[in-house]
Enzyme design. Structure first.
Site, PDB file in Angstrom:
ATOM      1  N   GLY A  35      -0.067  20.551 -16.583  1.00 42.26           N
ATOM      2  CA  GLY A  35      -0.353  19.523 -15.578  1.00 42.26           C
ATOM      3  C   GLY A  35       0.917  19.071 -14.874  1.00 42.26           C
ATOM      4  O   GLY A  35       2.021  19.535 -15.190  1.00 42.26           O
TER       5      GLY A  35
ATOM      6  N   THR B 160      -8.342  13.479 -15.395  1.00 41.98           N
ATOM      7  CA  THR B 160      -7.728  12.669 -14.339  1.00 41.98           C
ATOM      8  C   THR B 160      -8.549  12.649 -13.039  1.00 41.98           C
ATOM      9  O   THR B 160      -8.098  12.070 -12.053  1.00 41.98           O
ATOM     10  CB  THR B 160      -6.298  13.162 -14.025  1.00 41.98           C
ATOM     11  OG1 THR B 160      -6.352  14.567 -13.772  1.00 41.98           O
ATOM     12  CG2 THR B 160      -5.341  12.879 -15.159  1.00 41.98           C
TER      13      THR B 160
ATOM     14  N   ASP C 228      -2.382   2.616 -14.354  1.00 43.79           N
ATOM     15  CA  ASP C 228      -2.642   1.330 -13.705  1.00 43.79           C
ATOM     16  C   ASP C 228      -4.148   1.057 -13.537  1.00 43.79           C
ATOM     17  O   ASP C 228      -4.536  -0.084 -13.296  1.00 43.79           O
ATOM     18  CB  ASP C 228      -1.951   1.284 -12.337  1.00 43.79           C
ATOM     19  CG  ASP C 228      -2.300   2.458 -11.433  1.00 43.79           C
ATOM     20  OD1 ASP C 228      -2.651   3.527 -11.961  1.00 43.79           O
ATOM     21  OD2 ASP C 228      -2.223   2.311 -10.200  1.00 43.79           O
TER      22      ASP C 228
ATOM     23  N   TYR D 124     -13.097   6.008 -15.321  1.00 45.89           N
ATOM     24  CA  TYR D 124     -11.779   6.563 -15.674  1.00 45.89           C
ATOM     25  C   TYR D 124     -10.912   5.475 -16.326  1.00 45.89           C
ATOM     26  O   TYR D 124     -10.333   5.691 -17.399  1.00 45.89           O
ATOM     27  CB  TYR D 124     -11.106   7.106 -14.415  1.00 45.89           C
ATOM     28  CG  TYR D 124      -9.649   7.499 -14.604  1.00 45.89           C
ATOM     29  CD1 TYR D 124      -9.295   8.592 -15.386  1.00 45.89           C
ATOM     30  CD2 TYR D 124      -8.630   6.777 -13.986  1.00 45.89           C
ATOM     31  CE1 TYR D 124      -7.960   8.953 -15.556  1.00 45.89           C
ATOM     32  CE2 TYR D 124      -7.291   7.133 -14.147  1.00 45.89           C
ATOM     33  CZ  TYR D 124      -6.959   8.219 -14.931  1.00 45.89           C
ATOM     34  OH  TYR D 124      -5.630   8.569 -15.096  1.00 45.89           O
TER      35      TYR D 124
ATOM     36  N   LYS E 165      -9.441   5.432 -20.153  1.00 47.25           N
ATOM     37  CA  LYS E 165      -8.007   5.362 -20.449  1.00 47.25           C
ATOM     38  C   LYS E 165      -7.682   4.121 -21.283  1.00 47.25           C
ATOM     39  O   LYS E 165      -6.824   4.160 -22.165  1.00 47.25           O
ATOM     40  CB  LYS E 165      -7.189   5.379 -19.152  1.00 47.25           C
ATOM     41  CG  LYS E 165      -7.236   6.682 -18.376  1.00 47.25           C
ATOM     42  CD  LYS E 165      -6.624   7.877 -19.093  1.00 47.25           C
ATOM     43  CE  LYS E 165      -5.134   7.768 -19.289  1.00 47.25           C
ATOM     44  NZ  LYS E 165      -4.570   9.005 -19.941  1.00 47.25           N
TER      45      LYS E 165
END
Ligand code: NDP
Length: 327
Positions: A10, A95, A135, A158, A162
């Site tokens: 990645g 992601t 963030d 998402y 996370k």
């Protein structure tokens, strides 16, 4: 001793591989980029192999590139048992922010269950875990930079996945650091910089959102910050926990696009500079809501680890120079 790096193919994984392979090449007590490379424990870890694990082949610089579906947790744990790494760096993640809304099980598997298994394994085997977050764990309603003490409140699948991954690592008994970052770009992978350059080659006018505010961060700077954190952690064990790292310039996506085209023109990477128009987020609906404001306060990592947060322009120029070389 060895390092196991997930997500090695990645955008961050490639920069981490580069950073650690460079360190490996430097003699103990020698100099890297003008700095003494003197941490014997990190050197010991780095004298061993670096294993890259990803579903795509990892960079050739890895000592062993393991192609593995990391959502198969049993098979991944078997790799850990075989390789016995001293340090695990988890740069793998789901992601695809919008796609996570309709694929929550798969996103949680990668972003929460995988770090949970890694943290348990590291705890049971005395390994150190470096994990990354985002963030997007914040809802973006703040009007000053978020500190590590601020309560997360993710607004997307998402972000929730996370946050679940952060929690499981932070609550684990392995030695760890969780690094939150934002708005990553690099010369590889899928990111705003490469999207803008591609669109500029196809169109003369571009519309870019100007009401979301954050800190664009070169993945190489995050990789360098990661090495500094690991050096200190392995040298003299410090408290485990969470830290923010992002580069030093606050911008909107529109401002980031302007900076990209200014730097790309200067680097002669653009045939023509597109005309930019600013638009509101409401003009550009997405499946997952974006945090409107996601500036991360980096005082902790700067003070505790001596990490620098370079400004956007210098980092963009260096990143574009690399793109130019690879042309
Ligand atoms: P990338 O998507 O570029 O890299 C993640 C890597 O993991 C990819 O190579 C990906 O493969 C791989 N991967 C995903 N699923 C699997 C799987 N099931 N099995 C094996 N490999 C898999 O992400 P970044 O490098 O940008 O992000 C690194 C970390 O930083 C993540 O934790 C992310 O949440 C965090 N972060 C990222 C930001 C950003 O703007 N990108 C901002 C803030 C934090 P594939 O490409 O095939 O999916």
């Amino acid at each position: 001793m060895s390092i196991l790096l997930t997500g090695a193919a990645g955008q961050l994984g490639r920069e981490l591989t580069r950073e650690f392979v460079r360190q490996k090449a430097a003699p103990t007590g020698g100099r890297i980029g003008g700095r003494i490379a003197g941490n014997p424990l990190l050197h010991e870890a780095l004298r061993g192999p670096i294993f890259g694990v990803d579903r795509k082949p990892s960079p050739a610089a890895c000592d062993e590139a393991i192609v593995q579906d990391l959502s198969d947790l049993d098979a991944t744990e078997q790799q850990l048992a075989r390789l016995q790494p001293r340090v695990v760096i988890n740069a793998a993640a789901w992601t695809a922010v919008d796609a996570a809304e309709d694929n929550q099980t798969a996103a949680f598997r990668l972003n929460a269950e995988l770090p949970g298994m890694l943290a348990r394994w590291c705890g049971e085997n005395g390994a150190f875990l470096l994990h990354y977050s985002t963030d997007y764990v914040f809802d973006g309603q703040a009007s000053r930079p978020y500190t590590e003490a601020d309560q997360p409140h993710p607004a997307s699948a998402y972000g929730r996945s996370k946050r679940a991954g952060e929690e499981v690592v932070l609550e684990s008994r392995c030695r760890h650091v969780v690094l939150r970052s934002s708005w990553l770009y690099s010369a590889h992978g899928q990111n705003f910089l490469l999207t803008m350059l591609k669109l500029a080659a196809e169109r003369s006018e571009l519309r870019v959102v100007d009401d979301q505010i954050g800190c664009p961060t070169w993945a190489r700077n995050l990789a360098r910050a990661s090495r500094l954190v690991l050096e200190k952690q392995l040298g003299a064990p410090m408290t485990s926990g969470l830290m923010h790292y992002c580069d030093g310039t606050v911008s909107s996506w529109y401002g980031f696009a302007e900076a990209i085209f200014a730097a790309a023109s200067a680097a002669k990477l653009l045939d023509q500079r597109p005309q930019l128009h600013s638009v509101a987020s409401s003009d550009y609906p997405t499946a997952a809501p974006r945090p409107m404001y996601s500036v991360l306060d980096t005082a902790t990592i700067r003070k505790r680890y001596g990490v620098k947060t370079p400004p956007l322009e210098a980092s963009l120029t260096a990143c574009l120079a690399e793109l130019n070389k690879g042309k």
